[in-house]
Scaffold this motif. Structure first.
Motif, PDB file in Angstrom:
ATOM      1  N   VAL A 131      -3.103   8.738   7.020  1.00 31.20           N
ATOM      2  CA  VAL A 131      -4.117   7.693   6.962  1.00 31.20           C
ATOM      3  C   VAL A 131      -4.739   7.522   8.346  1.00 31.20           C
ATOM      4  O   VAL A 131      -4.149   7.886   9.361  1.00 31.20           O
ATOM      5  CB  VAL A 131      -3.541   6.342   6.478  1.00 31.20           C
ATOM      6  N   ILE A 185      -6.594  -5.946   3.798  1.00 27.32           N
ATOM      7  CA  ILE A 185      -6.729  -4.541   4.175  1.00 27.32           C
ATOM      8  C   ILE A 185      -7.018  -3.728   2.918  1.00 27.32           C
ATOM      9  O   ILE A 185      -6.596  -4.094   1.806  1.00 27.32           O
ATOM     10  CB  ILE A 185      -5.507  -3.968   4.925  1.00 27.32           C
ATOM     11  N   ASN A 186      -7.768  -2.647   3.124  1.00 33.04           N
ATOM     12  CA  ASN A 186      -8.170  -1.784   2.018  1.00 33.04           C
ATOM     13  C   ASN A 186      -7.825  -0.340   2.347  1.00 33.04           C
ATOM     14  O   ASN A 186      -7.931   0.088   3.504  1.00 33.04           O
ATOM     15  CB  ASN A 186      -9.683  -1.872   1.791  1.00 33.04           C
ATOM     16  N   ALA A 187      -7.436   0.413   1.332  1.00 26.85           N
ATOM     17  CA  ALA A 187      -7.197   1.857   1.465  1.00 26.85           C
ATOM     18  C   ALA A 187      -8.271   2.578   0.668  1.00 26.85           C
ATOM     19  O   ALA A 187      -8.406   2.371  -0.541  1.00 26.85           O
ATOM     20  CB  ALA A 187      -5.810   2.220   0.948  1.00 26.85           C
ATOM     21  N   ILE A 215      -8.048   3.190   6.383  1.00 28.45           N
ATOM     22  CA  ILE A 215      -7.661   1.790   6.260  1.00 28.45           C
ATOM     23  C   ILE A 215      -8.654   0.932   7.031  1.00 28.45           C
ATOM     24  O   ILE A 215      -8.937   1.189   8.201  1.00 28.45           O
ATOM     25  CB  ILE A 215      -6.236   1.547   6.813  1.00 28.45           C
ATOM     26  N   TYR A 248      -6.652   9.052   3.558  1.00 20.98           N
ATOM     27  CA  TYR A 248      -7.089   7.676   3.297  1.00 20.98           C
ATOM     28  C   TYR A 248      -7.519   7.034   4.614  1.00 20.98           C
ATOM     29  O   TYR A 248      -6.976   7.344   5.681  1.00 20.98           O
ATOM     30  CB  TYR A 248      -5.955   6.833   2.686  1.00 20.98           C
ATOM     31  N   LEU A 290       0.824  -1.211   0.000  1.00 20.01           N
ATOM     32  CA  LEU A 290       0.000   0.000   0.000  1.00 20.01           C
ATOM     33  C   LEU A 290       0.856   1.258   0.000  1.00 20.01           C
ATOM     34  O   LEU A 290       0.481   2.271  -0.610  1.00 20.01           O
ATOM     35  CB  LEU A 290      -0.922   0.015   1.219  1.00 20.01           C
ATOM     36  N   ILE A 331      -6.498   4.366  10.491  1.00 17.64           N
ATOM     37  CA  ILE A 331      -6.873   2.954  10.569  1.00 17.64           C
ATOM     38  C   ILE A 331      -8.141   2.906  11.412  1.00 17.64           C
ATOM     39  O   ILE A 331      -8.094   2.979  12.638  1.00 17.64           O
ATOM     40  CB  ILE A 331      -5.745   2.116  11.186  1.00 17.64           C
TER      41      ILE A 331
END
Length: 517
Positions: free
Chosen positions: A58, A143-145, A128, A126, A48, A60
């Motif tokens: 980011v 996991i996705n961003a 997460i 972003y 990522l 999380i």
């Protein structure tokens, strides 16, 4: 055996060996494809980070796993890995506060819309999210961003994690922890030295979560100095001003956030809240409506608009908005509670009770829902059920003065004056300067025929609030019942001077004058 049979047997053996070799190779590939959990976390962040520039911020925001401790462990490890890759990570210790402010429930499985809203709140580019799911022979790690501005998934990593002995030991240790893991290494404190707009927002949210709004405002202001186009900093400062009751400054900040990001439904909703607190219901409704236009599934905006319509005594529209919020989320306790208030205001106590009961079913620790259901029962004359609900509200919140007051009234209506006096005494203990509490206790003492104590309480209420017409009227009644008619006349006269339309003072003044002749 013939030569033909020998060749056939040899061929079968060769095919069997080949098949076993293929299966063995396939198994070896599958086994090699499985990683340890720590390696999976490191590899996913490496992949990522290629897509994200150094310095990108980011958040999380959620991770779904077998329990909260495992999710917390993974999120902590992800935080460390991102920081090592020179990615700025929002302090996730602020997440409970952020979720509460947004009216969301924290869970490992969140919608993209929820994740996007949380990301905006903490000024991340972003968000997460991820999962660690048991598939039997292994665990599936993902996991996705998600881009906060566009809500587009711009990166996704899927890996297999070994479900071996070492992994099971790790899970067992994590699961046995008494609390969810929270990494202190990356958490902000009042002593943190922010270096970016994002870290000022982190520390500001830390202060805001503790109710230290002046300190929070200072940090959000520093974030704005560093990045004058950071809508999130204006938004967060607006929230802090709202909590302080400085609604004009809050409105100015939300307006600036909206100017920078005209599609921020939450900013419109929160500006609507500030207008609402000022009593400007029309502007509040306009903002809630704009929030709904941007996000037709924004249940909190429907619920808030319902409250504004209720305050404008437009009960039908209020009920329609609460009902829409409930349609969007059948477990939205706040909407049931709000609709119950509106039904109560309409005098429809049965429907009000039904809605309060549903709110209590969803949230059994909502003292206000018990209290208001008690009011509805009291208004119906069902004093026993009212007392039960007021008692439950008090059990949840032992300092709930209004619950003691109304339970005292219910006891008084049952002519249980001793318990009524005990409740009014508790209100006085909570707030010794509450004139109405002395007045109420005076009424209860008078109901018992203890006129001297009643007079003492009415006198104390008058000392606290010399303009309390009810206290003069109550003391006049006590003097009347004692046969001290001239004193009664003086108190009734003062009550009428303060309130010429007092419903009882004029009648009893005439009676006292007759007795005094």
């Amino acid at each position: 055996m013939t030569q033909k049979q020998s060749l056939k047997s040899l061929l079968l053996r060769l095919l069997t060996i080949t098949a076993l070799c293929i299966l063995s190779a396939a198994y070896a590939v599958a086994a090699d494809d499985q990683l340890s959990l720590d390696d999976a976390i490191e590899q996913s962040v490496e992949e990522l980070s290629v897509k994200l520039k150094a310095g990108t911020r980011v958040a999380i925001v959620a991770f779904e796993a077998e329990n909260d401790n495992i999710a917390g462990y993974v999120m902590d490890e992800l935080t460390g890995a991102f920081v090592n890759s020179r990615i700025e990570v929002a302090d996730r210790n602020n997440l409970p506060y952020v979720y509460k402010e947004l009216g969301f429930q924290m869970s490992g499985d969140v919608s993209d819309k929820t994740a996007q809203s949380v990301g905006k709140f903490v000024a991340a580019q972003y968000v997460i999210t991820g999962q660690l799911l048991n598939t039997g022979s292994s665990y599936r790690y993902r996991i996705n961003a998600i881009n906060v501005e566009t809500a587009v998934h711009e990166g996704s990593v899927r890996l297999n994690v070994q479900n071996d002995r070492d992994f099971k030991k790790l899970l067992a240790v994590i699961t046995k922890n008494n609390s969810v893991t929270r990494s202190a290494k990356y958490a902000v404190t009042e002593n943190t030295r922010p270096t970016t707009a994002g870290t000022y927002i982190d520390r500001g949210l830390h202060f805001a979560s503790r109710g230290e709004y002046d300190m929070a405002i200072e940090d959000f202001s520093e974030a704005i100095k560093l990045d004058p186009n950071d809508a999130n900093a204006y938004f967060s400062r607006g929230n802090a001003y709202t909590k302080k009751g400085d609604y004009d400054r809050a409105i100015a900040d939300f307006s600036q956030a909206i100017k920078i990001d005209p599609n921020d439904a939450v900013a419109y909703n929160n500006r609507g809240g500030a207008y609402h607190e000022k009593g400007d219901y029309d502007r509040a409704i306009a903002d809630y409506s704009q929030a709904i236009k941007i996000d037709p599934n924004y249940k909190a905006a429907y619920s808030n608009r319902g409250i504004a319509y209720d305050d404008k005594v437009n009960y039908d529209r209020a009920i329609a908005d609460y009902s829409q919020a409930i349609k969007l989320d059948p477990n939205y306790a706040k909407a049931y509670y709000g609709r119950g208030i509106t039904y109560k205001n309409k005098g429809d106590y049965d429907r009000a009770i039904a809605d309060y009961s549903q709110a209590i079913k969803i949230d059994p620790n909502d003292a206000d829902a018990y209290y208001n259901r008690g009011i509805a029962y009291k208004n119906k004359g069902d004093y026993d059920r009212a007392i039960a609900d007021f008692s439950q509200a008090i059990k949840i919140d032992p300092n709930y003065a209004d619950a003691y007051t109304n339970r005292g009234f219910a006891y008084a209506n049952k002519r249980d004056f001793d318990r009524a006096i005990a409740d009014f005494s508790q209100v006085i203990k909570i707030d010794p300067n509450k004139a109405v509490a002395y007045n109420n206790r005076g009424i209860a003492y008078a109901g018992k025929g203890d006129y001297d104590r009643a007079i003492a309480d009415f006198s104390h209420a008058i000392k606290i609030d010399p303009n309390n017409a009810d206290a003069y009227n109550g003391r006049g009644n006590a003097y009347y019942d004692k046969g001290e008619y001239n004193r009664a006349i003086a108190d009734y006269t003062q009550a009428l001077k303060l309130n010429p339309n007092h419903p009882y003072a004029k009648k009893w003044l005439e009676e006292a004058k007759k007795k005094a002749r």
